[in-house]
Design a protein around this motif. Structure first.
Motif, mmCIF file in Angstrom:
data_model
loop_
_atom_site.group_PDB
_atom_site.id
_atom_site.type_symbol
_atom_site.label_atom_id
_atom_site.label_comp_id
_atom_site.label_asym_id
_atom_site.label_seq_id
_atom_site.Cartn_x
_atom_site.Cartn_y
_atom_site.Cartn_z
ATOM 1 N N ILE A 58 -5.066 8.208 0.183
ATOM 2 C CA ILE A 58 -4.750 6.862 0.670
ATOM 3 C C ILE A 58 -4.655 6.900 2.188
ATOM 4 O O ILE A 58 -4.013 7.791 2.759
ATOM 5 N N CYS A 59 -5.277 5.929 2.825
ATOM 6 C CA CYS A 59 -5.219 5.831 4.287
ATOM 7 C C CYS A 59 -3.757 5.686 4.728
ATOM 8 O O CYS A 59 -2.933 5.103 4.035
ATOM 9 N N PHE A 60 -3.473 6.218 5.911
ATOM 10 C CA PHE A 60 -2.088 6.191 6.407
ATOM 11 C C PHE A 60 -2.021 5.488 7.762
ATOM 12 O O PHE A 60 -1.049 5.638 8.488
ATOM 13 N N ASN A 61 -3.057 4.726 8.094
ATOM 14 C CA ASN A 61 -3.091 4.183 9.449
ATOM 15 C C ASN A 61 -2.611 2.748 9.562
ATOM 16 O O ASN A 61 -2.684 2.146 10.634
ATOM 17 N N CYS A 62 -2.178 2.177 8.468
ATOM 18 C CA CYS A 62 -1.368 0.967 8.500
ATOM 19 C C CYS A 62 -0.735 0.874 7.127
ATOM 20 O O CYS A 62 -0.920 1.744 6.290
ATOM 21 N N GLU A 63 -0.003 -0.188 6.874
ATOM 22 C CA GLU A 63 0.755 -0.229 5.624
ATOM 23 C C GLU A 63 -0.082 -0.689 4.433
ATOM 24 O O GLU A 63 0.392 -0.677 3.298
ATOM 25 N N ALA A 64 -1.331 -1.101 4.684
ATOM 26 C CA ALA A 64 -2.129 -1.668 3.604
ATOM 27 C C ALA A 64 -2.429 -0.670 2.494
ATOM 28 O O ALA A 64 -2.674 -1.054 1.360
ATOM 29 N N ALA A 65 -2.436 0.617 2.831
ATOM 30 C CA ALA A 65 -2.610 1.666 1.821
ATOM 31 C C ALA A 65 -3.954 1.578 1.102
ATOM 32 O O ALA A 65 -4.032 1.641 -0.123
ATOM 33 N N CYS A 66 -5.014 1.425 1.871
ATOM 34 C CA CYS A 66 -6.354 1.386 1.282
ATOM 35 C C CYS A 66 -6.733 2.766 0.744
ATOM 36 O O CYS A 66 -6.274 3.796 1.231
ATOM 37 N N GLY A 67 -7.631 2.746 -0.229
ATOM 38 C CA GLY A 67 -8.077 4.000 -0.814
ATOM 39 C C GLY A 67 -9.131 4.678 0.047
ATOM 40 O O GLY A 67 -9.999 4.029 0.636
ATOM 41 N N ARG A 94 -13.667 -0.544 0.412
ATOM 42 C CA ARG A 94 -13.928 -0.936 1.806
ATOM 43 C C ARG A 94 -12.744 -0.526 2.678
ATOM 44 O O ARG A 94 -11.615 -0.463 2.218
ATOM 45 N N ASN A 95 -13.031 -0.263 3.922
ATOM 46 C CA ASN A 95 -11.979 0.125 4.862
ATOM 47 C C ASN A 95 -12.260 -0.495 6.211
ATOM 48 O O ASN A 95 -13.391 -0.840 6.519
ATOM 49 N N CYS A 96 -11.229 -0.594 7.011
ATOM 50 C CA CYS A 96 -11.473 -0.918 8.413
ATOM 51 C C CYS A 96 -11.823 0.391 9.118
ATOM 52 O O CYS A 96 -11.785 1.469 8.518
ATOM 53 N N TYR A 227 -1.810 -6.577 6.052
ATOM 54 C CA TYR A 227 -2.757 -5.946 5.133
ATOM 55 C C TYR A 227 -4.168 -6.289 5.569
ATOM 56 O O TYR A 227 -4.894 -7.015 4.901
ATOM 57 N N PHE A 228 -4.515 -5.739 6.689
ATOM 58 C CA PHE A 228 -5.714 -6.162 7.395
ATOM 59 C C PHE A 228 -6.948 -6.159 6.504
ATOM 60 O O PHE A 228 -7.500 -7.210 6.179
ATOM 61 N N ASN A 229 -7.378 -4.978 6.075
ATOM 62 C CA ASN A 229 -8.648 -4.902 5.357
ATOM 63 C C ASN A 229 -8.596 -5.570 3.975
ATOM 64 O O ASN A 229 -9.477 -6.370 3.647
ATOM 65 N N PRO A 230 -7.576 -5.320 3.163
ATOM 66 C CA PRO A 230 -7.559 -5.993 1.852
ATOM 67 C C PRO A 230 -7.514 -7.512 1.984
ATOM 68 O O PRO A 230 -8.133 -8.229 1.192
ATOM 69 N N HIS A 231 -6.794 -8.014 2.972
ATOM 70 C CA HIS A 231 -6.753 -9.463 3.162
ATOM 71 C C HIS A 231 -8.066 -9.968 3.748
ATOM 72 O O HIS A 231 -8.596 -10.987 3.313
#
Ligand code: SF4
Length: 675
Positions: A58-67, A94-96, A227-231
């Motif tokens: 899981i990404c750790f670079n914001c709180e969105a916790a993208c895979g 998808r990710n930022c 939640y940048f990327n998921p939103h």
């Protein structure tokens, strides 16, 4: 009043749509993640094949916790790259840009790889390498002494970016019996959270952007909107299907530049705009009368505020119409500089969207203005007015769209209150008054025997960095400071120990965020340890795997807490150790994989069954896929009936209709039915 048609979401079948051509199909099929072959782009134009093992984290670079999927080279066992995990319900592959950039962090030539201890005075910049054993003994000894001597308030953990859910950290602090969790929240999102919590007890919104008809983002440029990327991906989907977007932001952000309406008010006047929109909705009868009748305490309001009126909903309409009479679009225009016609247009679009109104606010105007929490309240009032609470395309309270599985043996909270965190003279403080810590210590309100900072750099980010330097260099105030960090920072410079902690691919965490109308968990895991263990190697602790992989002695915090707890309470006499013993091997030290094995076996509905179908244990399932969808299409949670056992012996307040049992609210009675 809204028509029946307007109550339907714009695209109720959105979730059934197949992936767009060329979209998710381009990911490696999951059955080949164990041995994936592709050409090395660096060798181009030659076609050099490389074989990878794809390990999710899981990404750790914001709180969105993208895979993320770590591409581990099967020959060198180095991580070659990170890409998205298509099985992750929030990010959907998808990710930022910050997701794949995790590789830069892993390969950062200046990262800290071994524990360091200062040699000279704090801040003098002289360091020596020290063993983890020495570090743990010293820190555990100090914490033990503080606890034994009745000074639990002198242990504090101050964090910036949390790892997993707070509940797992609370488990540690409860076990230690301290009130020691400090956060950056009061210089960030506390105001917006307060506004939401005062509405519905949960401190964030969960917009169902993908199904929205109208999206109202308040000072929420997507990158600052949490939640940048998921939103972002769901907002774009909604936009492609015809949804309209309004952004209220003084800045022409990237998000505002893509919006149908950009309202740029004078900073601090945002609430006036929202109140004027409420004015239009009420005056033009564009609100959901039935929702407001059922789900707001209008009777109580009339009795308290308008005893001159009969207790009928018609009278309530009259009362709010009068209450909002002065908040005209012209008033808002004068306050904000946004013209009145635009306010009316947006208000009518909100009314037309009805229950498919997705809204979001975080930081910015809520954080940057005195009374900013009222902006979040005013925004949620619009959601309530149009009945868009937890509807398809609407906005739910956050906790309904999160899955937070219970850990093994949750200790009760310690009976201790630290006034260094929540001083009595700030009774309305919604989070710790963290930014005042140096001032409290300067005033002689206490000292800290052990102060941890974790990915938190107040010397640089807080407005009064020099106060923090003053605090951190005073060894009578901060007796020991351990900075848990993968990289150097200004705050690390003023510590006694700089302790290397892992990045996204170097630690375990259990994540869940309210990215959309669903509940999911994501599993962050130490990729190199997993890769080595798949090859038959065994390790007691993750740092040993990292050292074996050539990374250095990089720890993960879950294991740090277990180790510290055993050293604080070696014989169990303090009642701490039992919480860090294995649930599978009586009296033995808890191993990290046992924490997650227990959670996945016992606390995640549906996961054991899904794993069994594939012939896997729940832990093996999560190690392979990295995420699990607990429940999809989570809507109208508030309409559900409480469990029958909760209602046995419960009482209904005759005025508020709140159903209580044992002093706790378990539901609310509406039209004679429990919800
Ligand atoms: S939006 Fe997702 S990919 Fe981007 S930093 Fe946040 S968690 Fe990582």
């Amino acid at each position: 009043m809204m028509t029946t048609e307007s109550r339907e979401p714009l695209h109720p079948a959105a979730r059934e749509l197949p992936p767009r051509e060329g979209g998710l199909a381009s990911y490696p099929p999951v059955e080949r993640w164990g041995d994936w072959e592709e050409y090395d782009p660096i060798a181009w134009p030659e076609k050099v094949k490389r074989r990878y093992e794809l390990i999710p984290t899981i990404c750790f670079n914001c709180e969105a916790a993208c895979g993320l999927l770590a591409y581990v080279d099967r020959t060198t066992l180095k991580i070659q790259k990170f890409e998205g995990n298509p099985l992750h319900p929030g990010s959907r592959g998808r990710n930022c840009a910050k997701g794949p950039a995790t590789l830069n962090q892993v390969e950062d030539p200046e990262r800290i790889l071994y524990p360091l201890r200062r040699k000279g005075a704090r801040g003098s910049g002289q360091w020596e390498r020290v063993s983890w054993d020495e570090v743990l003994e010293d820190i555990a000894g100090r914490i033990r002494t503080a606890l034994v001597e009745g000074r639990p308030k002198e242990v504090m953990y101050h964090l910036g970016r949390p790892g997993h859910e707070l509940v797992y950290l609370q488990r540690v602090f409860h076990a230690w019996g301290i009130d020691g969790h400090n956060s950056h929240t009061n210089v960030c999102s506390a105001s917006a959270r307060a506004g939401y919590a005062f509405w519905h007890g949960m401190d964030r919104p969960s917009p169902d952007h993908a199904n929205a008809r109208f999206i109202l983002l308040l000072s929420s440029h997507l990158e600052t909107g949490h939640y940048f990327n998921p939103h972002a991906q769901r907002i774009i989907e909604a936009k492609q299907r015809g949804a309209k977007i309004a952004v209220i932001d003084s800045r022409l952000s990237n998000t505002a530049s893509m919006a149908d309406f950009w309202l740029a008010p004078w900073p601090g006047s945002e609430a006036a705009l929202l109140l004027a929109m409420a004015h239009v909705l009420i005056r033009e009868h564009r609100y959901d009368r039935e929702f407001v009748r059922r789900w707001t305490n209008w009777e109580e309001y009339l009795r308290e505020e308008r005893p001159d009126l009969p207790v009928t909903f018609d009278a309530f309409h009259r009362a709010i119409d009068e209450l909002y009479a002065s908040y005209t679009p012209e008033f808002a225009a004068q306050e904000s500089g946004v013209d009145a016609d635009t306010v009316v247009q947006v208000a009518r679009a909100i009314g037309d969207a009805g229950p498919a109104l997705a809204t979001h606010i975080w930081r910015n105007t809520a954080a940057g203005n005195l009374g900013g929490w009222q902006v979040a309240r005013a925004l949620e009032w619009l959601v309530v007015l149009v009945g868009a609470v937890a509807t398809p395309g609407g906005t739910a309270p956050s906790a309904w769209n999160k899955a937070v599985p219970a850990p093994p043996m949750m200790p009760p909270p310690g009976k201790v209150w630290s006034e260094l965190l929540m001083p009595m003279e700030y009774p309305l403080a919604f989070f710790e008054m963290s930014f005042l810590l140096p001032h409290f210590l300067r005033e002689g309100r206490g000292k800290l025997a052990m102060y941890f900072t974790r990915v938190y750099n107040p010397v640089w980010t807080n407005p009064d960095g020099l106060s923090w330097i003053e605090m951190l260099t005073d060894e009578a105030k901060i007796e020991r400071h351990a900075c848990l960090t993968p990289v150097w920072s200004e705050t690390a410079w003023f510590s006694d120990y700089v302790l290397p902690m892992g990045h996204a691919s170097e630690r375990h965490d259990l994540m869940s965020q309210e990215t959309h109308a669903a509940r999911w968990i994501g599993f962050r895991q130490p990729v190199l340890r997993v890769a080595l263990e798949r090859r038959g190697e065994t390790f007691d602790l993750t740092w040993q795997a990292h050292e074996a992989a050539g990374l250095g002695q990089v720890w993960e915090e879950d294991e740090l807490w277990i180790e510290l707890s055993w050293r604080i309470d070696p014989d169990g006499a303090l009642g701490i150790r039992k919480y860090f013993e294995s649930p599978y091997r009586a009296g033995q030290k808890l191993r990290i994989e046992e924490v997650y094995r227990w959670i996945f076996e016992n606390s995640v509905p549906g996961l054991p069954e899904a794993a069994t179908k594939e012939g896997l244990t729940p832990l093996a399932y999560m190690r392979r896929y990295g995420a699990f969808l607990v429940e999809d299409n989570v809507y109208r949670t508030h309409e559900q009936a409480p469990p029958a056992k909760d209602l046995e012996g419960a009482t209904v307040d005759p005025v508020t209709k709140v159903i209580s049992k044992g002093g706790a609210a378990v539901g609310v009675e509406i039209d004679g039915r429990a919800h």
